[in-house]
Design an enzyme around this catalytic site. Structure first.
Site, mmCIF file in Angstrom:
data_model
loop_
_atom_site.group_PDB
_atom_site.id
_atom_site.type_symbol
_atom_site.label_atom_id
_atom_site.label_comp_id
_atom_site.label_asym_id
_atom_site.label_seq_id
_atom_site.Cartn_x
_atom_site.Cartn_y
_atom_site.Cartn_z
ATOM 1 N N SER A 252 0.840 -1.193 0.000
ATOM 2 C CA SER A 252 0.000 0.000 0.000
ATOM 3 C C SER A 252 0.880 1.249 0.000
ATOM 4 O O SER A 252 2.101 1.154 0.106
ATOM 5 C CB SER A 252 -0.900 0.000 1.236
ATOM 6 O OG SER A 252 -0.107 0.274 2.375
ATOM 7 N N LYS A 253 0.232 2.377 -0.082
ATOM 8 C CA LYS A 253 0.925 3.674 -0.145
ATOM 9 C C LYS A 253 1.935 3.856 0.990
ATOM 10 O O LYS A 253 2.908 4.586 0.851
ATOM 11 C CB LYS A 253 -0.101 4.805 -0.063
ATOM 12 C CG LYS A 253 -0.824 5.051 -1.366
ATOM 13 C CD LYS A 253 -1.304 6.489 -1.396
ATOM 14 C CE LYS A 253 -2.127 6.864 -2.608
ATOM 15 N NZ LYS A 253 -1.991 6.084 -3.791
#
Ligand code: GLU
Length: 475
Positions: A240-241
């Site tokens: 994820s980010k």
């Protein structure tokens, strides 16, 4: 059988790295078998729909050079066809109208919760006479899921996976407003598009069992499945980010090459012996479903950079310059005019050897795109002091009278100057020269860089440094 694979992204606004890998696997499988790779945009969620989101996916595919066959299909444009199949299932006795009210459903939900059941719908309309239908209720259509036994999927990655059929409820295929559900749309589209192999993330494995019910009910061949483990971040949690860039476009903006990205994404979840560097033609030749790993792979930024460095090294010089151009245009103080382009191309073999990304290539070649006077880095400023003035002036005089301005001759002059002024310590001549010519303390081989710049530019830069030095001493 001619292979048809598909890439059916939901347009979320950007192309996630995981989606890109799915697209790549499907593309490679189709190309390996001389089959077709089709793209379908799953755009039925109209509230969140935007054309820009669709364009982001197309740009991602184009950048990765994953070409598709035929026109891109819009799932939304096919809703009538999906509804038609719901009616057909009804006619075949494989689906039925359900007239439950929201209150009925809530009651069932509560009962199931209390009893710890996995599904809640009690199938009360499955065998009921439609004549019992209450007035004023618009029914949904539900599929008749098997009541007993188990369902099994022979998955190319997960192996043989079974579920008890009591976990599969009679799910809705057509809502009361006449719109199809996602589960139905996917199956009808996959069938109509002739999809033979579904390669996707294992977060869709549960859906596969439900989709299979619809395929079977329509007596359509069920495609082959390959559900790949999702990509994880370096810490083992879902990528994820938090871990870094997750969209394909960000990698392009950081200066990664599409072929490096393809190689990296391929290795992230697929293997062929110990091979790390797998150019796309080899990938097409070797790709198979057997090679897909069963364990989730972790995203490794250093590995991606190293692969990118490799592909930059072997890339065509003109192409690299073209890729670097937009980065130059976005950096204040740099002008990539014809002369700067010539210089960079002439020295490209050194420059690209020193760069892991196009962004680094731009940093490495920035001094070729500067015009005098330019700033000196802090470290360069430290070198441009005290004794440097005499060295620079002597160098300049000798360089001006050089017969032929080659790298070898620039080096000879540096050695002679070092002999004359600093007991033969070459660094004492080279370091000020590098600081003056590049404004920094790191650069590709400096004698060659001077030769590339040419006599006039080299001497102009040396004299500008002398001027700067005088000014800073006076201050
Ligand atoms: N639209 C789904 C997604 O973006 C893919 C569905 C599928 O592969 O069947 O996750």
């Amino acid at each position: 059988m001619s292979v048809v694979t598909r890439f059916p992204p939901s347009p979320t606004g950007f192309m996630h790295i995981g989606n890109a890998r799915t697209a790549l696997f499907n593309w490679l499988f189709a190309r390996h078998h001389g089959g077709k790779f089709v793209v379908r945009i799953e755009d039925t969620d109209r509230k969140r729909h935007s054309e820009e989101a669709v364009e982001a996916i197309i740009r991602g595919l184009e950048w990765l050079e994953l070409d598709w066959d035929g026109e891109i299909t819009s799932q939304f444009s096919r809703l009538d066809r999906h509804a038609e199949i719901a009616q057909e299932l009804l006619k075949k006795g494989e689906a039925y109208y359900c007239y439950c009210t929201p209150e009925d459903l809530e009651e069932m939900r509560e009962k199931a919760r209390a009893e710890g059941q996995k599904t809640f719908y009690d199938r009360r309309w499955r065998d009921r006479d439609p004549k019992d239908a209450p007035a004023g209720i618009r029914p949904v259509i539900r599929i008749k899921a098997p009541l007993e036994g188990t369902s099994t999927i022979e998955d190319h990655v997960q192996g043989s996976v079974s579920v008890n059929n009591d976990q599969l409820d009679d799910f809705i295929i057509l809502r009361s407003d006449g719109t199809p559900t996602y589960m139905l749309s996917v199956v009808v589209d996959d069938y109509d598009m002739g999809v033979t192999h579904i390669i996707r993330g294992d977060d869709h494995l549960n859906n596969a069992f439900r989709q299979k019910i619809i395929f079977n009910a329509m007596e359509w061949d069920v495609p082959e499945f390959a559900h790949c483990p999702l990509i994880h971040g370096p810490d083992g949690s879902k990528f994820s980010k938090r871990h870094g860039a997750t969209s394909v476009e960000e990698y392009r903006e950081m200066g990664f090459l599409p072929e490096a990205m393809r190689n990296y994404l391929l290795r992230l979840g697929w293997g062929h012996g110990d091979e790390e560097i797998i150019p796309t033609d080899k990938a097409v030749e070797w790709f198979d479903l057997k090679g897909i790993g069963k364990a989730a792979s972790r995203f490794d930024f250093a590995k991606l950079e190293n692969l990118n460095a490799h592909y930059i090294k072997i890339a065509d010089n003109e192409r690299l310059l073209k890729l670097a151009r937009p980065f130059f245009e976005h950096t204040p103080g740099l002008t990539l005019n014809e002369e700067a382009s010539r210089r960079i191309l002439e020295d490209m073999n050194h420059l690209k050897d020193r760069s892991k990304t196009i962004l680094q290539l731009v940093e490495e070649s920035a001094f070729y795109a500067r015009t005098v006077p330019f700033d000196y880095t802090e470290k360069a400023q430290k070198i441009l002091c005290d004794g440097a003035k005499e060295v620079l002036e002597t160098l300049c005089t000798s360089l001006e009278s050089l017969e032929s301005f080659t790298a070898e001759n620039v080096e000879r002059i540096c050695r002679e100057t070092a002999e004359e002024l600093s007991e033969g310590k070459l660094g004492k001549a080279v370091m000020p020269l590098r600081a003056a010519v590049t404004g920094t303390t790191v650069s590709p081989p400096i004698f060659n860089a001077c030769a590339v710049l040419g006599r006039e530019e080299t001497c102009t830069r040396i004299l500008a440094a002398v001027k700067w030095l005088e000014k800073s001493e006076a201050a």
